[in-house]
Every structure is written in C-alpha cells, then in structure tokens.
Design an enzyme around this catalytic site. Structure first.
Site, PDB file in Angstrom:
ATOM      1  N   TYR A 142      31.241 -25.680  83.354  1.00  0.00           N
ATOM      2  CA  TYR A 142      30.858 -27.561  83.413  1.00  0.00           C
ATOM      3  C   TYR A 142      29.419 -27.449  82.898  1.00  0.00           C
ATOM      4  CZ  TYR A 142      29.120 -32.032  84.079  1.00  0.00           C
ATOM      5  OH  TYR A 142      28.787 -33.758  84.388  1.00  0.00           O
ATOM      6  N   ASP A 237      23.864 -21.263  79.972  1.00  0.00           N
ATOM      7  CA  ASP A 237      23.745 -22.507  80.230  1.00  0.00           C
ATOM      8  C   ASP A 237      22.863 -22.577  82.105  1.00  0.00           C
ATOM      9  OD1 ASP A 237      25.325 -25.857  81.154  1.00  0.00           O
ATOM     10  OD2 ASP A 237      23.584 -24.672  82.486  1.00  0.00           O
ATOM     11  N   LYS A 265      17.916 -29.005  86.586  1.00  0.00           N
ATOM     12  CA  LYS A 265      17.730 -29.069  88.706  1.00  0.00           C
ATOM     13  C   LYS A 265      16.574 -28.607  89.454  1.00  0.00           C
ATOM     14  CE  LYS A 265      22.746 -28.482  88.758  1.00  0.00           C
ATOM     15  NZ  LYS A 265      23.373 -29.593  89.060  1.00  0.00           N
TER      16      LYS A 265
HETATM   17  P1  KE4 Z   1      22.637 -32.619  84.600  1.00  0.00           P
HETATM   18  O1  KE4 Z   1      23.406 -33.428  83.158  1.00  0.00           O
HETATM   19  O2  KE4 Z   1      23.880 -33.257  85.353  1.00  0.00           O
HETATM   20  O3  KE4 Z   1      21.303 -32.848  84.917  1.00  0.00           O
HETATM   21  O4  KE4 Z   1      23.270 -31.519  84.387  1.00  0.00           O
HETATM   22  C1  KE4 Z   1      24.427 -30.872  83.275  1.00  0.00           C
HETATM   23  C2  KE4 Z   1      25.361 -29.191  84.344  1.00  0.00           C
HETATM   24  C3  KE4 Z   1      24.937 -28.671  83.251  1.00  0.00           C
HETATM   25  N1  KE4 Z   1      25.339 -27.208  82.736  1.00  0.00           N
HETATM   26  C4  KE4 Z   1      25.222 -27.050  84.503  1.00  0.00           C
HETATM   27  C5  KE4 Z   1      25.713 -25.449  84.939  1.00  0.00           C
HETATM   28  C6  KE4 Z   1      25.875 -27.884  85.983  1.00  0.00           C
HETATM   29  O5  KE4 Z   1      26.024 -27.373  86.908  1.00  0.00           O
HETATM   30  C7  KE4 Z   1      25.265 -29.438  85.565  1.00  0.00           C
HETATM   31  C8  KE4 Z   1      25.830 -30.090  86.863  1.00  0.00           C
HETATM   32  N2  KE4 Z   1      25.967 -30.175  88.115  1.00  0.00           N
HETATM   33  C9  KE4 Z   1      27.032 -31.158  88.152  1.00  0.00           C
HETATM   34  C10 KE4 Z   1      27.586 -29.829  89.890  1.00  0.00           C
HETATM   35  N3  KE4 Z   1      28.509 -29.542  89.810  1.00  0.00           N
HETATM   36  C11 KE4 Z   1      25.624 -32.066  88.758  1.00  0.00           C
HETATM   37  C12 KE4 Z   1      26.314 -32.735  89.647  1.00  0.00           C
HETATM   38  C13 KE4 Z   1      27.369 -34.539  89.569  1.00  0.00           C
HETATM   39  O6  KE4 Z   1      27.402 -33.949  88.518  1.00  0.00           O
HETATM   40  O7  KE4 Z   1      27.255 -34.949  90.382  1.00  0.00           O
END
Ligand code: KE4
Length: 428
Positions: A142, A237, A265
């Site tokens: 993801y 990523d 994060k």
């Molecule tokens: P954000 O847009 O949520 O800050 O980041 C997206 C993203 C991009 N790349 C990786 C490897 C990620 O894990 C994420 C976001 N992770 C999720 C956890 N599965 C955020 C939690 C959520 O979507 O509520």
C-alpha cells in the site's frame, strides 16, 4: 451504553463510517471501536477509562510512544513561536539535514503532509524523469490512496492494473503493473515484456500493509539491477520502514540504494508529515528548480518539523534500536510459544520493531500466502485481546509496532494476555 458507543453513534451521523480512516472502524475484526480520551507512553485510555497497551502506535509514527516528554516540550516551545509561517524556517532545514545524514541517498528532500502526497509526487517525478508512464508495484503493498496505487492486479503476469476503487479511471489503472512480492521471476518477466515502458518500481521494502512480510535475501538487490538494466527508477516507499527497521531505514538494513525514497510517520513524530527525496539530478526537476510541480500549504511547518526533529534525535540514543528489536523479538517468541502450546498454526516475523503474525503455517512470502491466514480466528483474538487490555491493529493485514515506551514488564503482560486471549479465541 458505553461512552465510546455513544461517541461512535454520533460520529456515524457526521462522518463516513464514523471514522477518518477506514481501518479504525473495526469492520475487519467486529465490535465497536473505542474512542481515545488520552494516551501516554505505551498506553491508551478510552472514553470509559479502560486502558490498553498500544501496538498500533498511530500506525507507525510513535516510535517513542505517546506524549514523549522531549517531543511534548519541543512542540510546546515551538507553538509559542507560532505554528505555521507560510515561509521558510530553520526547523525544516535542520530536519532535512538530519534525514539526509541518516539516509544519504536522499541528496535532496522535500517535505509534504502525508505519505500519500509523498508517493504520488515520487511517481510523478519518476514519470517526468524517464518520460515513461507505467509503474510496477507489488500485490499487497500500500502506498497511500493516490489513484495510481488503488489498483488491483489483472489476471496473469505483466498484468495491466484494474481499478480497485470506484472513481479510478481504467486508463490510469492500466498504467500500474502488479506482480507478487518476493517473486523475482515475475519482475524479470514484466520487464522483459514492458521494460521500456516502466518509469519506476515502487515497493515497501518490508511489507507492512498486508501484515508483515520480509523480503527474501537478494530480492531487492535483484530488483535494483533490473531497474538499472531497463532504465527504470527504484522508489523505496519507506513511509513505514523509515527510521523504524534501522537507524537509516530499510535501505540501510538491506544495503540497497534507491533512486527515490518516500517517508512519513516517524519523521513527523505524530504530527502530519511526509517527505520524498533522492538523487539530486532527479530532485532538481521539482519546482521551483525544475518543471515538475508539487506544493503544499503546510509543508515544512515549524510544529511538525520540530516534532520530527525531537523524535529522530531521541532515536539516536545509544542502544535505542537494539533495545527495541530485543523487546519485539521477546514479544513474538512469547506469542509463538503460546500458539505452539495451544496447537495453533502461526507464522511470525519482525524487522526492528515492526512485526506481524498470521494464523497460518509459514512461510508467508507474499500477499497470496497472507490471505490464507485464518482471519476469523484473528478477529476473535483481537476482540479477546481488547477485553484484556491489549490493542492490536484491527486487521490481520496490518503490521504491529513496539515503541521505546514499551518496557519489559509491558511485554510480559502482553504475552500473558495474548496467550489467554488465544485460548478464548480458539474456544470460539
Ligand atoms: P498516509 O497518507 O496515510 O500518511 O501514508 C500512506 C502510506 C504510504 N506508504 C506506506 C508504506 C504506508 O504504510 C502508508 C500508510 N499506512 C497506513 C497503515 N496501513 C496508514 C493507516 C491508515 O490508512 O489509517
């Protein structure tokens, strides 16, 4: 009715699903999500006063745990000087320099406000730099909710993507190719067929969005070589793995230098931050140096920069990562021992303080393996763990995290409670 249940009813009347991010609705594990009243160290306290040892850690940012005094004090002091300027400030330079010091492949870096912004822009930059439109990703990875990533694999290898959400144009989705993680033969095959069309490979070096899946030895090195052979860029990523699985992230742990890296994060310490960076020749294509446009109202704001700086500085203390890895290993060995004693098939893995377990016999090499896990058992285990004061990610396809606020006795408590919860879950 509990206070959380009351709040959830109100929330559902004003927000889709009552949440601001889908996984928080507990649809995958059942039950009503608790609403948090406060958080401190490794514990959350819900609106009804119940406490939980937290292994979600806000999905990764809180490597120091909640409300760490050093971060809190830094945010407080920064806030007193105003919290967004719309103009450059020293804190963003300091954080950029610290990121580059820890991850030298980021010769230049740009801060944004989420991991999604970071990955969207990294792909835009790769497409501009290579003048190619296709992107290769891995099933189960993801990269945020950008249109090009919400794509599922079509049938067969070298598959043209299909939209995985309404609202994604088929013409855009088919530019995303998807192959199984850890399957270098599939990577080679898609490059053999379409190598000249691929702008970039984007990958979670350790997959944290399908549970936890580690790369097999040599996999990323082989992908790196394929990219070089075909003129494609490699994007790591590291939104989740960055400064989590090693002081310099997965690229340090694996010894692989990507062309571009995305972060999020931890670098925000719990405030909204993302970043992308990499080779200077590529990054100088970003406006205003170059023609590739990206912008953001709150990008580089002093509060988020300060929180990220305070967090990363704390992780530089002697033995920080070794202690985290030791405690995470202790946690997983306790869970594995409990499952073994109860005759429950379980596969566990971790890298640094990022971990995952599947109720299936291992090894779990890719998303297809992960999907064989017993998700119904996981859901019962999750609910039983909550009743016993342990908060696991509310999905079998998410990673868990340990923070420096999780002390040895918290790990012992957790193992005891998860063991008992597994007994309840097995009993149905
Ligand atoms: P954000 O847009 O949520 O800050 O980041 C997206 C993203 C991009 N790349 C990786 C490897 C990620 O894990 C994420 C976001 N992770 C999720 C956890 N599965 C955020 C939690 C959520 O979507 O509520």
């Amino acid at each position: 009715m509990s206070r959380s249940a009351e709040l959830f009813d109100r929330a559902k009347g004003v927000m889709p699903g009552g949440v601001n991010s889908p996984v928080r609705a507990f649809r995958a594990v059942g039950g009503t999500p608790f609403f948090v009243a406060r958080a401190d160290g490794c514990r959350l306290t819900d609106a009804d006063g119940k406490t939980y040892v937290d292994y979600v850690c806000s999905w990764g940012p809180l490597i120091l745990g909640h409300a760490h005094p050093a971060v809190l004090e830094a945010i407080r002091a920064a806030a007193e000087r105003g919290w967004t300027y719309g103009a450059p400030c020293e804190a963003e330079v300091e954080l950029a320099e610290l990121v580059r010091c820890r991850m030298p492949s980021l010769e230049l870096v740009r801060f944004v406000n989420s991991g999604t912004e970071a990955t969207m822009t990294a792909v835009r930059l790769a497409r501009a730099a290579t003048k190619r439109d296709r992107m290769l990703k891995f099933a189960g990875c993801y990269h945020g909710h950008g249109d090009s990533f919400l794509v599922k694999a079509g049938s067969g290898v070298a598959t043209l993507g299909l939209p995985d959400s309404p609202g994604i144009p088929a013409a855009l989705a088919e530019l995303t190719l998807t192959v199984p993680f850890n399957d270098f033969a599939a990577v080679e095959d898609v490059f053999a067929r379409r190598g000249g069309e691929i702008a970039a490979v984007i990958v979670e070096p350790y997959v944290g969005n399908a549970g936890f899946i580690a790369p097999e030895p040599g996999f990323h090195q082989a992908v790196r070589a394929q990219c070089d052979r075909h003129g494609a860029l490699l994007i790591f990523d590291e939104v989740m793995t960055g400064f989590r699985v090693a002081p310099g992230g997965a690229q340090e742990r694996l010894g692989v230098r990507p062309d571009l890296t995305t972060l999020g994060k931890i670098i925000g310490g719990g405030l909204p931050v993302g970043a992308y960076g990499g080779r200077a020749d590529l990054m100088r294509m970003i406006a205003p140096d170059g023609p590739v446009y990206q912008a953001g109202t709150l990008s580089g704001n002093p509060l988020a920069m300060t929180a990220g700086l305070a967090t990363l500085r704390e992780t530089e203390r002697a033995g920080f990562y070794e202690t985290l890895e030791r405690r995470t290993a202790r946690l997983l060995s306790g869970i594995e021992e409990a499952a073994r004693r109860r005759g429950t098939p379980l596969s566990a893995a971790h890298a640094g303080s990022m971990w995952g377990v599947y109720f299936t016999t291992g090894p779990v090499r890719n998303y297809s393996d992960a999907k064989r896990a017993d998700t119904a058992l996981f859901a019962r285990w999750h609910r039983a763990a909550l009743r016993r004061g342990v908060f696991l990610a509310p999905s079998a396809f998410e990673a868990g995290f340990v923070s420096s606020a999780h002390a040895d006795d918290d790990i012992v408590f957790t193992i005891e409670q998860l063991d008992a919860a597994l007994g309840e879950a097995r009993a149905g």
